[in-house]
Write an enzyme that holds these catalytic residues in place. Structure first.
Site, PDB file in Angstrom:
ATOM      1  CD1 TRP A 200     -12.748  16.533   3.568  1.00 35.44           C
ATOM      2  CD2 TRP A 200     -14.989  16.516   3.685  1.00 35.44           C
ATOM      3  NE1 TRP A 200     -13.131  17.502   4.464  1.00 35.44           N
ATOM      4  CE2 TRP A 200     -14.501  17.514   4.553  1.00 35.44           C
ATOM      5  CE3 TRP A 200     -16.366  16.311   3.598  1.00 35.44           C
ATOM      6  CZ2 TRP A 200     -15.348  18.317   5.319  1.00 35.44           C
ATOM      7  CZ3 TRP A 200     -17.204  17.104   4.362  1.00 35.44           C
ATOM      8  CH2 TRP A 200     -16.690  18.106   5.208  1.00 35.44           C
ATOM      9  NE  ARG A 444     -11.579  24.363   0.909  1.00 37.04           N
ATOM     10  CZ  ARG A 444     -11.027  24.850   2.015  1.00 37.04           C
ATOM     11  NH1 ARG A 444      -9.761  25.163   2.040  1.00 37.04           N
ATOM     12  NH2 ARG A 444     -11.727  25.009   3.099  1.00 37.04           N
ATOM     13  CE  LYS A 477      -5.438  22.032   9.889  1.00 42.09           C
ATOM     14  NZ  LYS A 477      -6.722  22.486  10.464  1.00 42.09           N
ATOM     15  CG  ASP A 479      -5.134  21.929   4.683  1.00 39.38           C
ATOM     16  OD1 ASP A 479      -5.241  20.796   4.184  1.00 39.38           O
ATOM     17  OD2 ASP A 479      -6.079  22.527   5.241  1.00 39.38           O
ATOM     18  CG  MET A 480      -1.837  19.268  -0.981  1.00 41.39           C
ATOM     19  SD  MET A 480      -3.018  18.432  -2.056  1.00 41.39           S
ATOM     20  CE  MET A 480      -1.969  18.037  -3.432  1.00 41.39           C
ATOM     21  CG  ASN A 481      -7.712  22.089   1.826  1.00 44.64           C
ATOM     22  OD1 ASN A 481      -8.035  21.067   2.422  1.00 44.64           O
ATOM     23  ND2 ASN A 481      -7.401  23.209   2.448  1.00 44.64           N
ATOM     24  CG  ASP A 549     -11.474  18.640   7.472  1.00 41.39           C
ATOM     25  OD1 ASP A 549     -10.483  18.807   8.199  1.00 41.39           O
ATOM     26  OD2 ASP A 549     -11.595  19.181   6.348  1.00 41.39           O
TER      27      ASP A 549
END
Ligand code: GLA
Length: 739
Positions: A200, A444, A477, A479-481, A549
């Site tokens: 990350w 998360r 956007k 996302d896939m966290n 990020d």
């Protein structure tokens, strides 16, 4: 097109030569019916005539065929090796029938050639226009499996496409345990391996090592292509540089678990393969069914890493990116994430939209935190309705209010996820990935929805379609966290549990396909905690991706350099974030933050009101520059002039060659630095270029030969007329115009 695929069947044993823009790829069917690899290298006129290049040697005591009692498969360069018969290296195919017979060596059955690219059964792949495909059907007569080896070449491209379609022609179930997409048999020699690894906020880190006489494996078991190991490996001659040397690179058009293996065998030759990661995978193929392995793409060049990247860039732009967005410039934007995090509400968002409009930005993106109950990261994923307290008018009215102030509206979603406290799980506790009897791990603080279940993807389609139906949301956007764990599905039967991860990826593609067809004018950006799923699969649906990020310019420089090995700047998004940076605490100037993203197609800002105030003038200039330069960036050539420990220099040349820019990002300043020059690439030697920063005029030959003096080598004048060194984390953007 006719000369892209040549076939010679003179002696009843077909020989095949495929030709791309600058390569030829040759293989032949042997006497015993094997597909033997012959050549992959610079384009040659008499490629078919090369079929005598490989000669068998007698050195093994295990042989597969009575004709060749002293020749083992272990020593044969093969197009698609199978386990079990005298080949002891890693293989492409493994599995068995329900009555216990292992799949065995494949022999030639027939071949066909057709225009276009193959239908990959719901998997993305290079576009059909300008393509020609050779299908060579191979079979294992004992088990009845047929593997169609699919080879695709594209006119004017340096990329070869490979995929495999399996079909079960037996009366019993066949279980595939390993079904890789492609194998490249490379001649003996010394090779360096270059791969991209990371974590990350630290994606796309380059590592170059000498390939040992062993296996090098780069893989993901996380359910996404992942930042840990990108689905890409290049093998290089040890002397290869950006500008010279042999490079063979293999990448996968896939967003799930993958494995790349480079194996240097005992006789020095190398087997490079790519495909779905066999770990955790199996697939039941019932009689009459087919299964298709994802497309693998390869690039081969003798002109170094720069030429390899240019081949990938052209291909991604023209054959991977969704056609609707090819050559379409991207809006500049203000994103709420690092401006406000979860502290967002209607009034604040409209206020930020007004700020975006007054700065001259094109779009306001409402990132995480807008849906019911979402005030922190551990809650409320799963139901995509606006929070009634903070967004009482709802998303469609908000989108209209944002449009009314003169900017477009974009929205963040993370559809594949659900928070444990979501009401969705009260009604559908079985909609998550889980293994019966085990409490699934959270990541998360969230769980992964089971996309293999069509009720789940139908639900997600309706949720997202409802948000987009108002017509005022112009960007999403996606996302896939979290990486996957507990990869089990209550939807799939017990004997198909190991299909879950691949079926998930197929279902994700189908969902994205459905949404992008229904909402063709909505720009989808792929994101997964930054660049955890920035790959050729996602970029087939999403014209751009959020690289990382890490928005600190120094941290990001290595990420952009690494990603640029494969991806053009057309598909990369960046924003100017706060300083001190929220990922590593580094303090940098606004101009260095701006320069780090200056070459990417999608650029924006994520700053709170105080930062917007403090930097208003510079941000206005930034927005105006985005407007003025966005067309020059589309289709531009990108070169890594220097990727050093203390300095990065990139060159971008507009597609028509009329505009050239350099970004020089510097880490630590030092006194008495030597003077330095940048030697530019790809210019017209006879043309004259005017340096916008000082008006000097240079020939292309001079800029590419002696080079351009870089201002970091001298002191800069401060406002008082005194000379000042530029300090740490400084940068310059130099522009030249062709006269
Ligand atoms: C991920 C993304 C970020 C941001 C957050 C929101 O980390 O990479 O850009 O959208 O999620 O939660």
């Amino acid at each position: 097109m006719a000369d892209m695929i040549e076939i010679d069947e003179a002696d009843g044993r077909p020989r095949f030569a495929l030709h791309g823009r600058d390569f030829s790829y040759v293989f032949a069917i042997t006497l015993e019916g094997l597909a033997k690899h012959i050549y992959y290298g610079e384009r040659v006129a008499d490629a078919i005539g090369l079929s005598g290049l490989h000669r068998r040697v007698s050195r093994e005591n295990t042989a597969w065929h009575e004709q060749y009692r002293h020749s083992s498969l272990n020593d044969l360069p093969q197009e698609y090796p199978v386990a079990g018969a005298s080949d002891y290296r890693h293989v492409c195919l493994d599995g068995e029938t329900s009555d216990g017979r292992s799949l065995g060596t494949l022999v030639y059955r027939d071949h066909t050639v057709c225009a276009g690219a193959p239908d990959l059964d719901g998997l993305p792949g290079g576009a059909a226009d300008g393509a020609q495909t050779l299908t060579v059907a191979m079979t294992d007569p004992v088990t009845g499996i047929v593997a169609e080896l699919l080879y695709t070449v594209w006119a004017n491209h340096g990329v070869l496409g490979r995929a495999v379609r399996f079909s079960n022609h037996s009366g019993t179930t066949i279980t595939l345990r390993r079904a890789l997409s492609a194998c490249l048999a490379m001649p003996p020699g010394r090779y360096d391996a270059l791969h991209l690894h990371g974590s990350w906020a630290h994606e796309f880190q380059q590592e170059r090592i000498r390939l040992p006489t062993a296996q090098l494996v780069a893989e993901s078991t996380r359910g996404t292509s992942s930042a840990a190991h990108h689905p890409f490996i290049a093998l290089l001659s040890p002397d290869a540089t950006e500008e010279a040397g042999e490079v063979t690179a293999l990448a996968l058009v896939y967003s799930g678990n993958h494995r790349h293996t480079a194996e240097r065998g005992e006789y020095g030759d190398v087997r490079l393969s790519a495909g779905i990661n066999p770990s955790g995978f199996s697939w039941r193929l019932e009689p009459g069914e087919t299964f298709t392995a994802p497309q693998a793409l390869s690039v081969r060049t003798s002109d170094g890493l720069g030429a390899m990247s240019h081949a990938w860039h052209d291909f991604v732009r023209e054959k991977i990116s969704p056609p609707r967005w090819r050559g379409v410039s991207r809006p500049s934007y203000l994103n709420t994430w690092e401006a406000a995090y979860f502290d967002v509400n209607e009034q604040k968002v409209v206020g930020l939209a007004e700020r975006a409009a007054s700065l001259g930005l094109d779009m306001l993106v409402l990132d995480d935190g807008w849906f019911e109950g979402r005030t922190h990261a551990a809650t409320s994923l799963g139901v995509w309705h606006a929070d009634k307290e903070r967004f009482p008018s709802g998303i469609s009215t908000l989108a209209k209010s944002v449009a009314a102030v003169g900017v477009r509206f974009g929205l963040w979603v993370e559809p594949e996820m659900v928070s444990p406290d979501s009401p969705l799980l009260i009604d559908h506790p079985d909609w998550i990935l889980a293994v019966p009897g085990r409490t699934p791990s959270v990541g998360r603080a969230q769980l992964t929805l089971d996309l293999t279940n069509p009720s789940v993807t139908d639900y997600l389609y309706r949720q997202i379609a409802d948000l987009l139906a108002c017509g005022d949301v112009s960007y999403v956007k996606w996302d896939m966290n979290r990486p996957m764990t507990d990869v089990g599905s209550s939807w799939l039967p017990a004997e198909r549990q190991r299909e879950t991860a691949h079926r998930y990826t197929l279902a994700l593609y189908a969902l994205l396909d459905r949404l992008t067809i229904a909402f063709p004018d909505v720009l989808f950006e792929a994101c997964a905690s930054g660049g955890n799923r920035f790959d050729l699969g996602m970029l087939s649906y999403c014209p751009q991706g959020w690289l990382s990020d890490m928005v600190d310019p120094i941290g990001r420089a290595a990420i952009v350099s690494g990603a640029s090995l494969v991806y053009p700047t057309d598909v990369m998004a960046a924003y100017i974030g706060p300083s001190p940076n929220h990922q590593n605490g580094r303090v940098t100037s606004l101009s260095t933050r701006m320069h780090a993203g200056a070459m990417l197609a999608a650029q924006g800002v994520s700053l709170g009101a105080a930062d917007l105030d403090a930097n208003e003038g510079a941000l206005r200039t930034f927005a105006a520059d985005c407007d003025e330069r966005r067309h020059r960036r589309l289709g531009a050539r990108f070169d890594r002039l220097l990727v050093g420990d203390n300095e990065t220099i990139w060159q971008q040349t507009s597609a028509d060659g009329s505009f050239v820019s350099l970004v020089d990002l510097y880490r630590l300043a030092r006194p008495n630095a030597p003077y330095r020059r940048a030697r530019l690439r790809g210019l017209a030697p006879e043309a004259r270029y005017r340096a916008v920063f000082d008006g000097t005029i240079h020939s292309g030959a001079a800029l590419m030969g002696p080079g351009l003096a870089l201002p970091h080598s001298t002191m800069m004048m401060d406002g008082e007329g005194a000379y000042m060194p530029p300090g740490d984390f400084s940068s310059v953007l130099l522009e030249l115009e062709r006269l």
